[in-house]
Motif scaffolding. Structure first.
Motif, PDB file in Angstrom:
ATOM      1  N   SER A   1       0.832  -1.215   0.000  1.00 57.97           N
ATOM      2  CA  SER A   1       0.000   0.000   0.000  1.00 57.97           C
ATOM      3  C   SER A   1       0.859   1.254   0.000  1.00 57.97           C
ATOM      4  O   SER A   1       0.571   2.220  -0.709  1.00 57.97           O
ATOM      5  N   MET A   2       1.919   1.249   0.790  1.00 62.76           N
ATOM      6  CA  MET A   2       2.813   2.405   0.857  1.00 62.76           C
ATOM      7  C   MET A   2       3.476   2.633  -0.496  1.00 62.76           C
ATOM      8  O   MET A   2       3.559   3.769  -0.975  1.00 62.76           O
ATOM      9  N   ALA A   3       3.951   1.563  -1.124  1.00 58.45           N
ATOM     10  CA  ALA A   3       4.608   1.694  -2.421  1.00 58.45           C
ATOM     11  C   ALA A   3       3.633   2.253  -3.458  1.00 58.45           C
ATOM     12  O   ALA A   3       3.994   3.124  -4.251  1.00 58.45           O
ATOM     13  N   GLU A   4       2.398   1.785  -3.444  1.00 60.42           N
ATOM     14  CA  GLU A   4       1.389   2.287  -4.375  1.00 60.42           C
ATOM     15  C   GLU A   4       1.095   3.756  -4.141  1.00 60.42           C
ATOM     16  O   GLU A   4       0.861   4.515  -5.081  1.00 60.42           O
ATOM     17  N   SER A   5       1.136   4.204  -2.881  1.00 59.01           N
ATOM     18  CA  SER A   5       0.870   5.603  -2.568  1.00 59.01           C
ATOM     19  C   SER A   5       1.944   6.528  -3.161  1.00 59.01           C
ATOM     20  O   SER A   5       1.710   7.704  -3.403  1.00 59.01           O
ATOM     21  N   PHE A   6       3.127   5.969  -3.407  1.00 57.78           N
ATOM     22  CA  PHE A   6       4.204   6.712  -4.042  1.00 57.78           C
ATOM     23  C   PHE A   6       4.242   6.510  -5.550  1.00 57.78           C
ATOM     24  O   PHE A   6       5.157   6.973  -6.228  1.00 57.78           O
ATOM     25  N   GLY A   7       3.257   5.789  -6.058  1.00 55.44           N
ATOM     26  CA  GLY A   7       3.183   5.556  -7.487  1.00 55.44           C
ATOM     27  C   GLY A   7       4.085   4.446  -7.976  1.00 55.44           C
ATOM     28  O   GLY A   7       4.343   4.331  -9.170  1.00 55.44           O
ATOM     29  N   LEU A   8       4.561   3.612  -7.060  1.00 57.95           N
ATOM     30  CA  LEU A   8       5.423   2.499  -7.433  1.00 57.95           C
ATOM     31  C   LEU A   8       4.594   1.243  -7.642  1.00 57.95           C
ATOM     32  O   LEU A   8       3.638   0.995  -6.917  1.00 57.95           O
TER      33      LEU A   8
END
Length: 92
Positions: free
Chosen positions: A83-90
């Motif tokens: 979820s954190m990675a997705e929040s950074f667009g990763l």
């Protein structure tokens, strides 16, 4: 769609095991739910049992796999990281 990483496959396996409850999930059903070929499933279940993330539950001639508290913790951390990675667009 790109190939899944081993971490994603492990998370899928743990998720399937956690949804099955305390009785565990059989190998065929686990392979189907996690979308893993049977030879790869055998290798991964040995690794996960060795790491203490799942346990093999014997029931006569049959067996199932059940998630452990350590496996639930790993799955929670994996979901948070994803979820954190997705929040950074990763895309992982």
């Amino acid at each position: 769609m790109p190939n899944r990483t081993t971490a994603q496959i492990v998370a899928d396996m743990l998720h399937a095991a956690s949804e099955s409850g305390n009785g565990g999930i059989g190998p065929t059903r686990l392979a189907k739910r996690a979308n893993v070929p049977h030879p790869r499933l055998q290798s991964l279940t040995k690794t996960l049992v060795g790491a203490g993330l799942i346990v093999r539950v014997e029931a006569g001639a049959r067996h199932t796999f059940a998630i452990t508290p350590k496996g639930r913790h790993y799955l929670e951390i994996h979901v948070q990281y994803h979820s954190m990675a997705e929040s950074f667009g990763l895309e992982l």
